[in-house]
Design an enzyme around this catalytic site. Structure first.
Site, short mmCIF file in Angstrom:
data_model
loop_
_atom_site.label_atom_id
_atom_site.label_comp_id
_atom_site.label_asym_id
_atom_site.label_seq_id
_atom_site.Cartn_x
_atom_site.Cartn_y
_atom_site.Cartn_z
N HIS A 282 20.44 -35.79 -8.44
CA HIS A 282 19.58 -36.34 -7.38
C HIS A 282 18.12 -35.93 -7.57
O HIS A 282 17.36 -35.91 -6.60
CB HIS A 282 20.08 -35.88 -6.01
N LYS B 158 14.38 -14.14 -11.16
CA LYS B 158 14.10 -13.02 -12.08
C LYS B 158 13.14 -13.48 -13.17
O LYS B 158 12.19 -12.80 -13.53
CB LYS B 158 15.37 -12.47 -12.74
N TRP C 139 -2.81 -2.77 -1.74
CA TRP C 139 -2.41 -4.14 -2.08
C TRP C 139 -3.19 -5.02 -1.11
O TRP C 139 -2.98 -4.95 0.10
CB TRP C 139 -0.90 -4.27 -1.87
N GLU D 65 9.61 -14.06 -11.79
CA GLU D 65 8.94 -12.82 -11.39
C GLU D 65 8.39 -12.06 -12.59
O GLU D 65 7.29 -11.54 -12.53
CB GLU D 65 9.95 -11.88 -10.68
N GLU E 142 18.94 -16.73 -8.29
CA GLU E 142 18.52 -15.37 -8.63
C GLU E 142 18.10 -15.29 -10.11
O GLU E 142 17.11 -14.64 -10.44
CB GLU E 142 19.64 -14.38 -8.30
N LYS F 126 6.90 -4.29 -4.22
CA LYS F 126 8.31 -3.90 -4.11
C LYS F 126 8.83 -4.11 -2.70
O LYS F 126 9.90 -4.64 -2.49
CB LYS F 126 8.46 -2.44 -4.52
N ARG G 89 5.51 -0.07 -6.22
CA ARG G 89 5.45 -0.91 -5.02
C ARG G 89 4.45 -2.04 -5.17
O ARG G 89 4.46 -2.99 -4.40
CB ARG G 89 5.06 -0.05 -3.82
N CYS H 158 0.81 -1.22 0.00
CA CYS H 158 0.00 0.00 0.00
C CYS H 158 0.85 1.27 0.00
O CYS H 158 1.88 1.33 0.65
CB CYS H 158 -0.87 0.03 1.25
N ASN I 122 -2.11 1.23 5.83
CA ASN I 122 -1.20 0.19 5.35
C ASN I 122 -0.93 -0.72 6.53
O ASN I 122 -0.76 -0.24 7.66
CB ASN I 122 0.09 0.86 4.86
N GLY I 123 -0.88 -2.04 6.30
CA GLY I 123 -0.59 -2.96 7.40
C GLY I 123 -1.82 -3.77 7.78
O GLY I 123 -2.79 -3.83 7.03
C1 G6P Z 1 9.80 -8.20 -2.30
C2 G6P Z 1 10.38 -7.74 -3.62
C3 G6P Z 1 11.73 -8.42 -3.87
C4 G6P Z 1 12.66 -8.19 -2.70
C5 G6P Z 1 12.03 -8.62 -1.38
C6 G6P Z 1 12.87 -8.17 -0.20
O1 G6P Z 1 9.42 -9.53 -2.39
O2 G6P Z 1 9.50 -8.01 -4.68
O3 G6P Z 1 12.32 -7.90 -5.06
O4 G6P Z 1 13.86 -8.88 -2.91
O5 G6P Z 1 10.75 -8.03 -1.24
O6 G6P Z 1 12.89 -6.77 -0.17
P1 G6P Z 1 13.93 -5.89 0.61
O7 G6P Z 1 13.48 -4.47 0.42
O8 G6P Z 1 13.87 -6.31 2.06
O9 G6P Z 1 15.27 -6.16 0.02
#
Ligand code: G6P
Length: 610
Positions: free
Chosen positions: A506, A487, A74, A490, A483, A605, A27, A2, A100-101
């Site tokens: 395995h 990516k 969100w 995502e 990673e 985000k 975000r 949010c 938010n929260g």
């Molecule tokens: C969310 C984002 C990721 C990020 C993760 C941790 O899931 O989509 O891209 O790696 O949060 O975020 P931070 O701000 O703690 O690195």
């Protein structure tokens, strides 16, 4: 997650609120709304979906006024719909609230408020807060909020306006997720409020970060703050050093692509100023970790989520090799629910781009409560992770807007490398010139890796229809396999797995056939021959191998299908160079599949709820 924005001043408020919300779009959100207070009446417009829908609604139902609130939601409690969008009005329509929260005791409060005659028209916990404040509102909004917030349980931030405030005011409370107040420019009678500095950069850089438990009252000419005990308190005004231009796309099609290209500079900004190439030493001005503390450490616990967790896995290799200290890496969401062995000889290191990820913060608090010395690697000045820590290594990545983390990740890696070198130095072991020279060469090597862009775009054209992808890596490059796969998942929604290459036999080997692209990271010396054997195992089963290598393809010892060439750097920094083509590959595949690469579905985000 949010986004909260508020304004009170002398300008038309709606364009300002929409602009602030746009800056926070990255975000992640699924509905949006604004409320304006004018002539002692509240007028709200909300819409499900993207901000453009809200803007269309506002064109049909224009709102005018000089103060109000805006929100992107969100969904947590209740589906993403207009009905559940914020701002939420209390059932007597005396006030409007954005939040938010999560309010953990909302059901209990809701039952009580229904008993008192309040009605509910959404499924949100937010509406409970609005009605609760309304139940105490008797001409003084501040007093009503102060009373209501004592009954709320959970981690939350909210802002509220009332139709009954005589001269106009916004009341905001922070108990968890971030809230930042912006001071208007000299000569302007105005104040701002936002959950993200990005929303304020175009208007002011002079900000006040609210602390947990703070309640603030914004009026045109003043900002007042009370702490959790209800006592008036001064919080310092800080100057944001982010350049507003960095939060624009600057000619690139997407923020993600722009941020991938910003990496050479971001890396340099992160390590620059901390290395004295003449004396061969590393120094940090914001870490505050002295020699006796470093010498007395027994272990390091690194706490993180998502991409930051991948950085932590690589950081473990760096710290163990350079500083010879054992490192454990945990997901924030797991750490606090196990029973970790912690004492004051443990250094807990929270790693977070935003510094606001709820799971990471909770784990950091848990480590601190058990006696650990708490430090952070973080990109956002003044964020909660930096506030609860004794010291911080800032990554100078600048604002990262694309939801899929790129430059924040590589700058975390360089920060880890420097942190490991610093610990080495502080623990009485000499730094070798090669350690520092490797850093100096890094931006150039990443620039070279970026030159593969066109090649990767073509590769994406050949593979964008794949249904699965496998990424293999070993040692320090195993987290890069994770990673690379993350990516791709995502931003293209293709199922992808990252696996330690040696473990393939395995299990994942059963998946291999002529349809499965396998990206194998074959760089460095230590495990190169082992990865060669793993690529042979894939080829022997008709798999398609894409080799990411720092060698001549002729040295791979196996006829691979495609090659991604990367320059060779110091083995501990090689993951930084290796991940860059994988970011580009994911980007181009996502693009070809028509996905919203900057704001992938369901992702946020920074995840400020548990
Ligand atoms: C969310 C984002 C990721 C990020 C993760 C941790 O899931 O989509 O891209 O790696 O949060 O975020 P931070 O701000 O703690 O690195």
């Amino acid at each position: 997650m949010c986004g909260i924005v508020g304004y009170l001043g002398e300008r038309e408020v709606v364009p300002l609120l929409i602009d602030g919300l746009r800056k926070m779009e990255y975000r992640g959100y699924d509905s949006a709304g604004v409320v304006v207070v004018r002539d002692h009446a509240l007028a709200a417009v909300k819409a499900e979906g993207k901000l453009d829908r809200l803007v269309e609604r506002l064109a049909q139902h224009p709102l005018h006024g000089l103060y109000g609130l805006g929100h992107t939601r969100w969904a947590t409690h209740g589906a993403p719909s207009e009905r559940n969008a914020h701002p939420v009005l209390d059932s007597r329509r005396r006030l409007a609230l954005i939040h938010n929260g999560i309010i953990e005791n909302f059901l209990e409060l809701k039952r009580r408020l229904i008993g008192e005659g309040f009605t509910f028209s959404s499924d949100t916990d937010t509406e409970v807060v609005a009605n609760l404040i309304s139940s105490y509102l008797d001409g003084d909004l501040h007093a009503a909020v102060e009373r209501a917030r004592r009954e709320l349980e959970g981690l939350y931030a909210f802002a509220v306006v009332s139709a009954e405030s005589p001269e106009g005011e916004i009341i905001a409370v922070r108990q968890g997720p971030p809230l930042i107040l912006g001071r208007g420019q000299e000569g302007r009678n105005e104040q701002f409020l936002a959950s993200d500095p990005a929303a304020l950069l175009a208007y002011t850089r002079d900000v006040v970060f609210l602390e947990n438990g703070d309640l603030a009252r914004l009026r045109r000419g003043s900002i007042e703050i009370w702490d959790k005990g209800g006592q008036p308190i001064e919080r310092p005004t800080q100057r944001l050093n982010w350049d507003p231009i960095q939060a624009e796309k600057g000619g690139y099609k997407h923020f993600m692509l722009k941020e991938i290209h910003e990496q050479p500079q971001a890396l340099q900004d992160t390590f620059g100023g901390r290395v004295d190439f003449e004396t061969g030493e590393i120094h940090f001005d914001t870490l505050h970790l002295d020699r006796p503390t470093a010498a007395g450490l027994s272990r390091i616990h690194v706490l993180a989520c998502g991409t930051s967790w991948h950085a932590a896995l690589i950081g473990k290799f760096m710290i163990e090799e350079l500083a010879r200290l054992p490192v454990e890496v945990d997901y924030g969401s797991e750490y606090r629910y196990r029973d970790p062995i912690v004492d004051s000889s443990v250094l807990a290191l929270g790693v977070s781009q935003s510094g606001e990820t709820a799971d990471t913060l909770s784990a950091m608090e848990a480590a601190k409560e058990r006696g650990a010395r708490l430090f952070a690697i973080c990109n956002v000045l003044g964020s909660q992770a930096t506030r609860i820590s004794e010291g911080v290594v800032y990554t100078h990545a600048g604002p990262e807007i694309g939801v899929a983390s790129t430059k924040a990740f590589t700058t975390q890696l360089v920060a880890f490398y420097q942190f490991a070198l610093y610990l080495r130095q502080m623990r009485g072991m000499a730094l070798e010139p090669a350690h520092l020279q490797a850093l100096a060469h890094l931006p150039q090597a990443v620039t070279q890796a970026l030159e593969q862009e066109q090649h990767l775009e073509e590769m994406a054209r050949r593979h964008f229809r794949a249904e699965n992808f496998l990424y293999l890596g070993r040692g320090i490059n195993y987290p890069i396999a994770l990673e690379g796969a993350l990516k791709l998942k995502e931003i293209s929604y293709i199922h992808a797995e990252g696996y330690p290459a040696g473990e393939m036999k395995h299990g994942p080997i059963a998946l291999i056939d002529e349809h499965l692209p396998v990206v194998a990271i074959a760089t460095g010396a230590r495990v190169f021959d082992k990865v060669k054997s793993n690529m042979q195992e894939v080829k022997a089963r008709d798999g398609k191998v894409i080799a990411l290598t720092d060698r001549d393809p002729a040295d791979l010892g196996v006829q691979v299908d495609e090659v991604i060439r990367v320059p060779r750097v110091h083995e501990l920094l090689q993951p930084i160079v290796n991940v860059v083509p994988l970011q580009l590959l994911a980007y181009f595949i996502g693009l070809r599949r028509g996905a919203d690469v900057d704001q992938p579905r369901n992702l946020a985000k920074s995840v400020t709820v548990e």
